[in-house]
Design a protein around this motif. Sequence first.
Motif, short mmCIF file in Angstrom:
data_model
loop_
_atom_site.label_atom_id
_atom_site.label_comp_id
_atom_site.label_asym_id
_atom_site.label_seq_id
_atom_site.Cartn_x
_atom_site.Cartn_y
_atom_site.Cartn_z
N TYR A 153 0.82 -1.21 0.00
CA TYR A 153 0.00 0.00 0.00
C TYR A 153 0.85 1.27 0.00
CZ TYR A 153 -2.39 3.79 2.53
OH TYR A 153 -2.86 5.01 2.96
N ASN A 154 1.91 1.32 0.84
CA ASN A 154 2.60 2.60 1.01
C ASN A 154 3.97 2.67 0.30
OD1 ASN A 154 4.29 1.10 2.65
ND2 ASN A 154 3.81 2.19 4.54
N SER A 155 4.46 1.56 -0.23
CA SER A 155 5.75 1.60 -0.91
C SER A 155 5.66 2.45 -2.17
CB SER A 155 6.20 0.19 -1.29
OG SER A 155 7.40 0.25 -2.04
N ARG A 156 6.73 3.21 -2.44
CA ARG A 156 6.78 4.03 -3.66
C ARG A 156 7.76 3.46 -4.68
NH1 ARG A 156 7.78 9.22 0.03
NH2 ARG A 156 5.86 9.14 1.23
N ASN A 157 8.21 2.24 -4.46
CA ASN A 157 9.19 1.62 -5.34
C ASN A 157 8.48 0.64 -6.28
OD1 ASN A 157 11.32 0.27 -6.54
ND2 ASN A 157 12.48 0.05 -4.65
N VAL A 158 8.62 0.87 -7.58
CA VAL A 158 7.98 -0.03 -8.55
C VAL A 158 8.57 -1.43 -8.47
CG1 VAL A 158 7.39 1.84 -10.13
CG2 VAL A 158 9.57 0.66 -10.40
N LYS A 165 0.50 5.79 6.01
CA LYS A 165 0.39 6.27 4.63
C LYS A 165 1.74 6.71 4.08
CE LYS A 165 -0.74 11.06 5.83
NZ LYS A 165 -1.72 12.17 5.66
N ASN A 166 2.65 7.17 4.95
CA ASN A 166 4.00 7.51 4.54
C ASN A 166 4.89 6.28 4.67
OD1 ASN A 166 3.55 10.25 3.93
ND2 ASN A 166 3.70 10.78 6.09
N GLN A 167 5.81 6.13 3.75
CA GLN A 167 6.66 4.93 3.74
C GLN A 167 7.80 5.05 4.74
OE1 GLN A 167 8.76 4.24 0.09
NE2 GLN A 167 9.74 6.23 0.08
N LEU A 168 8.25 3.92 5.24
CA LEU A 168 9.51 3.91 5.98
C LEU A 168 10.65 3.87 4.97
CD1 LEU A 168 11.23 0.97 6.24
CD2 LEU A 168 9.14 0.32 7.43
N HIS A 169 11.69 4.61 5.24
CA HIS A 169 12.86 4.65 4.36
C HIS A 169 14.13 4.32 5.15
CE1 HIS A 169 15.64 6.55 1.30
NE2 HIS A 169 14.79 5.92 0.51
N CYS A 170 13.94 3.90 6.40
CA CYS A 170 15.09 3.55 7.26
C CYS A 170 15.75 2.28 6.78
CB CYS A 170 14.63 3.32 8.69
SG CYS A 170 13.75 4.69 9.46
N LYS A 171 17.06 2.21 6.97
CA LYS A 171 17.82 0.99 6.72
C LYS A 171 18.58 0.69 8.01
CE LYS A 171 18.00 3.71 2.72
NZ LYS A 171 16.84 3.26 2.00
N MET A 172 18.03 -0.24 8.81
CA MET A 172 18.57 -0.47 10.15
C MET A 172 18.53 -1.96 10.49
SD MET A 172 16.75 2.72 12.20
CE MET A 172 15.14 1.94 12.20
N PHE A 173 19.52 -2.37 11.30
CA PHE A 173 19.57 -3.73 11.82
C PHE A 173 19.85 -3.64 13.31
CE2 PHE A 173 20.65 -3.92 7.41
CZ PHE A 173 20.24 -5.15 6.93
#
Length: 482
Positions: free
Chosen positions: A353-358, A383-391
Motif C-alpha cells: 500500500y505505502n511503498s513508492r518503489n515499482v 500512509k508515509n513509507q519507511l525509508h530507514c535501513k537499520m539492523f
Amino acid sequence: MKPLHRKKAVALYENRLGIGYVISTVIFYVLAAFIWILVAMIAPYTATVTVSASRNIVLTRHAFSATDEQIALDEDMKERALLMPTSEDSFLRRLRLIEDAESTVDCLIFDTYEGKYSEYYYTALIKAAERGVKVRIVQDGKLGRLNGSLERIGKIIDNHDNIELYYFNNFNLFNPGAIMTLMHDKLTVVDGNKMIVGGVNIGTGSYLSNYDMEVMITNSDLAKSVGQAETYFNKMIAHDITKRHRREKRDHSAKSSLLKQYYEFYDNSEIADAEVDYSEQGVAVDKITFLTNPIDYKKKAPIIYRAMCNMMESSEKSIIVTPYTLLQSDKKDEIKKLASGNTDFTLITNSLYNSRNVGYADYANTRKDYLNSNIKLMEFQDKNQLHCKMFSFDDRFSVIGSFNLDERSIHIDTECVVVIDSKDFNTILNDYINKTFLSNSLQVGNDNEYVPDENITAHYPTASKRFKYFIYGALGLVRCLI
C-alpha cells in the motif's frame, strides 16, 4: 561474366539509398545497439561474486565487538552516537553541524529533491565555504545532479573557489557495464571528528514525509570511525569514474535571495542560538565500525550483506528494518536458514500500500517466499513509507546506513553503514523501532494474508497501484534492474 551496365549499376545503388532502405537500416542498427547495450549492462552482473575468507574475518561479530580495553575507557574518551529520526529538528541539527564547521565539510549525496530544504542545505554549504571552510561534494552522476529549480544553486557551487563538486559515474554509453551502478551513500564528515551517516536523501519530503534515520557520530577523530569514513571519501574522489564538475561561467546572482530565505528559516529556529557541546551528544558507545561496499562499477562482492548475514548467524535476536525486500531466491533461502538459528527474527518493511518503489512488483509476487515459522514478516501500515535501513542484533549491536535488503545494495551500488557496539544505544534504537514501526505494522501470516490486529487498520494497494505492479512485474526485468 557479362559486366553490369553502368546505368543499371547506378540505378541499383541509388535504389539502395531509397527512403525504405535507409529507414530499415537505421532501425536495424538502433535495435542492434539497444540489444548490445542491454546485454553489456546486465552481463557483468550475472557472474557469481563472493567474499573471500580473509575478508570475511573482519566481517564477523568478533571484529565488530569492542575489546575489554575499549569498554573500560572513560566515557569522555569514547565516541558518541546520536540517533536522529527525520524531522525538522533533525534537519536543523544537520544545518547546525555545517554552521559549526571550522575547516572541512565532505559530503556524499545520492539524490537531491527540489524544494526548500535542499536550497537551505546547499546554502549552508556555500556559507561555510565563504567563511573559509573547504567543502567537497560527491554526487551520483545520474540522479544527483543539481537541475531544475536547483540549477541556480548549482551555478554557484560549480564555480565557488572553496567548493569542489564531483560526479560519480556519469552516464556513458561507451561503458554500459557501469550504467547500472549508482553512488547510493549518504554521508557528511565535518572537521575530521564528526559525521552523519544514514539513509536520508536531501529534500523537504525526505525529512517530513518519510520515516527515515540518520546517526550523528561525535567525539571521534581520524584514528576512529570518522577516519575510516574520510578514507572512503578520498577513495571515492580518486576513483577513475569520479569527475570534477565546473561550469565555464560564474553566476552568483541568486546568492542574496538564497541567503535571505536561509536566514529566515535557520536564524528563527531554536537551535541557531542553542549551546551545542558535541562531546556530550547522544550516548557514549564502546566501538563504531564504518563499513562499505567496494567502489568499483562491476558486480561487487557483497561486503555489507555478508557482514549482516554473519551477525544474523551469531545472534539469537535479529531485527531488520528495510524499505525494500527484493532478493533473489538463493538469498531468500539463506535468510530463512539464518532465521532458524534465532529465537526471535523480525523483518519490518513497507506494505504494498505505502511503498513508492515499482520494484515491489517483484515483492507482490514473491512475498510468500519469505514466509515460514522462523521469520516474523511485518508490513508498515502508515500512509508515509519507511525509508530507514537499520539492523539490530541481540540488544547490543546497531547498524544504520544506506544499505537496503535488495540486490542493488548487495551487489551493484556503493553503500555505507556504521556498526555500533553499545547496549545503551541499541536500547534507544529498539525503543524507536517498537514505538514507530511495530506499533503500526501487521504481520503477514503463512497464508500470505495479514494476521488481524484490532488496534491496527490494514491498508491495501489501490486498483491503479495493483495495475502498476502487474505491468512492472510482467516486464520480467524487475529483479535485475531494481
